[in-house]
Write a protein that holds these residues in place. Structure first.
Motif, PDB file in Angstrom:
ATOM      1  N   GLU A 195      56.255  21.932  38.393  1.00 12.28           N
ATOM      2  CA  GLU A 195      55.655  22.286  37.114  1.00 12.28           C
ATOM      3  C   GLU A 195      56.804  22.512  36.342  1.00 12.28           C
ATOM      4  N   PHE A 196      58.062  22.839  36.873  1.00  7.24           N
ATOM      5  CA  PHE A 196      59.036  23.003  35.825  1.00  7.24           C
ATOM      6  C   PHE A 196      59.692  21.647  35.538  1.00  7.24           C
ATOM      7  N   THR A 197      60.456  21.609  34.400  1.00  4.10           N
ATOM      8  CA  THR A 197      61.041  20.567  34.019  1.00  4.10           C
ATOM      9  C   THR A 197      62.668  20.204  34.499  1.00  4.10           C
ATOM     10  N   GLY A 198      63.324  19.385  34.818  1.00  2.00           N
ATOM     11  CA  GLY A 198      64.535  19.214  35.553  1.00  2.00           C
ATOM     12  C   GLY A 198      65.598  20.112  34.807  1.00  2.00           C
ATOM     13  N   TYR A 199      65.611  20.454  33.684  1.00  2.00           N
ATOM     14  CA  TYR A 199      66.489  21.320  33.182  1.00  2.00           C
ATOM     15  C   TYR A 199      66.111  22.883  33.508  1.00  2.00           C
ATOM     16  N   GLU A 200      64.855  23.025  33.650  1.00  2.00           N
ATOM     17  CA  GLU A 200      64.402  24.519  34.167  1.00  2.00           C
ATOM     18  C   GLU A 200      64.939  24.665  35.784  1.00  2.00           C
ATOM     19  N   ASN A 201      64.676  23.481  36.602  1.00  2.00           N
ATOM     20  CA  ASN A 201      65.116  23.652  37.777  1.00  2.00           C
ATOM     21  C   ASN A 201      66.516  23.882  38.086  1.00  2.00           C
ATOM     22  N   ILE A 202      67.231  23.120  37.021  1.00  2.00           N
ATOM     23  CA  ILE A 202      68.748  23.412  37.132  1.00  2.00           C
ATOM     24  C   ILE A 202      68.916  24.844  37.208  1.00  2.00           C
ATOM     25  N   TYR A 203      68.535  25.557  36.404  1.00  2.00           N
ATOM     26  CA  TYR A 203      68.880  27.178  36.143  1.00  2.00           C
ATOM     27  C   TYR A 203      68.223  27.809  37.346  1.00  2.00           C
ATOM     28  N   MET A 204      66.929  27.356  37.778  1.00  2.00           N
ATOM     29  CA  MET A 204      66.286  28.166  38.702  1.00  2.00           C
ATOM     30  C   MET A 204      66.989  27.811  40.187  1.00  2.00           C
ATOM     31  N   SER A 237      76.937  21.207  42.758  1.00  2.00           N
ATOM     32  CA  SER A 237      77.694  22.166  41.357  1.00  2.00           C
ATOM     33  C   SER A 237      78.384  23.440  41.991  1.00  2.00           C
ATOM     34  N   VAL A 238      78.247  23.962  43.076  1.00  2.00           N
ATOM     35  CA  VAL A 238      78.761  25.232  43.584  1.00  2.00           C
ATOM     36  C   VAL A 238      80.378  24.947  44.356  1.00  2.00           C
ATOM     37  N   ASN A 239      81.062  26.072  44.171  1.00  2.00           N
ATOM     38  CA  ASN A 239      82.400  25.924  44.789  1.00  2.00           C
ATOM     39  C   ASN A 239      82.277  27.001  45.911  1.00  2.00           C
ATOM     40  N   PRO A 240      81.853  26.404  47.144  1.00  2.00           N
ATOM     41  CA  PRO A 240      81.790  27.405  48.192  1.00  2.00           C
ATOM     42  C   PRO A 240      83.201  27.669  49.046  1.00  2.00           C
ATOM     43  N   ASP A 241      83.287  28.656  49.730  1.00  2.00           N
ATOM     44  CA  ASP A 241      84.315  28.784  50.797  1.00  2.00           C
ATOM     45  C   ASP A 241      84.026  28.001  51.912  1.00  2.00           C
ATOM     46  N   SER A 282      75.743  32.464  33.324  1.00  2.00           N
ATOM     47  CA  SER A 282      76.595  31.847  32.574  1.00  2.00           C
ATOM     48  C   SER A 282      77.508  30.533  33.578  1.00  2.00           C
ATOM     49  N   GLU A 283      77.553  30.714  34.850  1.00  2.00           N
ATOM     50  CA  GLU A 283      78.130  29.566  35.438  1.00  2.00           C
ATOM     51  C   GLU A 283      77.281  28.323  35.429  1.00  2.00           C
ATOM     52  N   ILE A 284      75.776  28.482  35.343  1.00  2.00           N
ATOM     53  CA  ILE A 284      74.954  27.302  35.265  1.00  2.00           C
ATOM     54  C   ILE A 284      75.279  26.771  33.995  1.00  2.00           C
ATOM     55  N   LYS A 285      75.042  27.670  32.772  1.00  2.00           N
ATOM     56  CA  LYS A 285      75.079  26.806  31.583  1.00  2.00           C
ATOM     57  C   LYS A 285      76.514  25.970  31.375  1.00  2.00           C
ATOM     58  N   GLY A 299      73.213  31.197  44.087  1.00  2.00           N
ATOM     59  CA  GLY A 299      73.968  32.427  43.914  1.00  2.00           C
ATOM     60  C   GLY A 299      74.724  32.338  42.645  1.00  2.00           C
ATOM     61  N   MET A 300      74.578  31.348  41.705  1.00  2.00           N
ATOM     62  CA  MET A 300      75.246  31.412  40.512  1.00  2.00           C
ATOM     63  C   MET A 300      74.882  32.093  39.517  1.00  2.00           C
TER      64      MET A 300
END
Length: 249
Positions: free
Chosen positions: A109-118, A169-173, A128-131, A124-125
């Motif tokens: 039910e959320f938009t693509g943009y909203e799902n990016i943040y969620m 989009s993450v930078n994992p070890d 500010s990282e997500i933005k 674990g981001m």
């Protein structure tokens, strides 16, 4: 520095809702992975991983090899912290990013943009990282104005493209990958491949399961061959694949 150490690790699943003796026998006969036994209380117990001991260090790119039910996905979920050892000891150092179920946490039910943040938050981001990464994620999806629309309007391929772009989009070890694939046109596939290569190069340790021998050869410097939830071979990629396919090495 990232590190993974497993010592005599077991992962076992007791099955409590099987009562009929004939049904138990049928369950045991049909089980494809690990070992199926009865405990002292006559409960069926599936041993998905048995006596796993290995160490992974910085620079390891490990491909998991084995038939369906060999324990590859179970091992990845163990390393991700989804499962805990029922016996043995496991220690990990470093930020872990599991790419096991790309669409997990996607809200229809959320938009693509909203799902990016969620989903970014679930990975674990910080906000500010997500933005900071949101435009890069949006560009990778190639979905354009569809990102302002609810996910329920997406095709399955569009949803995978969005989930892939967020997850990478993450930078994992420590990067854990289970049969990740991209969906879309040739342009997106090329961008997705470049993104995966970049993510692999940034990660300290990579553990990936894939049925493609060519991908294992391309991206991995070691291979772990699992059979029935146990380690059959851990070492050089070509030798692991030769053993897996029953060839002389």
């Amino acid at each position: 520095m990232a590190q993974i150490d497993l010592r005599d690790v077991f992962v076992e699943f007791p099955i409590y809702n099987i009562h009929s003796r004939s049904f138990k026998k049928q369950f045991i006969r049909l089980a494809t992975g690990g070992t199926v036994v009865e405990d002292a209380n006559k409960h069926v117990v599936v041993t998905a991983l048995k006596n796993i001991s290995l160490s992974m260090q910085h620079g390891d790119r490990i491909g998991l090899v084995g038939h369906n039910g060999a324990g590859k996905s179970t091992l990845l979920r163990l390393l991700a912290g989804i499962y805990e050892p029922t016996r043995g000891d496991m220690r990990t150092e470093g930020r872990i990013s599991p790419m096991l179920d790309l669409t997990k946490g996607i809200e229809s039910e959320f938009t693509g943009y909203e799902n990016i943040y969620m989903r970014g938050a679930l990975l674990g981001m910080r906000k500010s990282e997500i933005k900071k990464l949101s435009k890069e994620i949006a560009d990778l999806t190639g979905l354009g104005d569809y990102l302002a629309m609810p996910i329920r309007t997406y095709s399955s391929g569009m949803m995978v493209r969005l989930a892939f772009a967020i997850s990478t989009s993450v930078n994992p070890d420590i990067l854990l990958i289970d049969e990740v694939f991209a969906a879309g046109d040739a342009d997106f596939m090329a961008r997705a491949r470049n993104k995966m290569i970049s993510l692999l190069n940034k990660s300290s340790i990579v553990v990936m399961a894939n049925h493609s021998d060519e991908l294992i050869k391309e991206f991995c410097n070691k291979a772990l061959l699992l059979d029935g939830g146990q380690i059959k071979f851990f070492g050089e990629v070509e030798q692991a694949l030769a053993i897996y396919h029953g060839k002389k090495f």
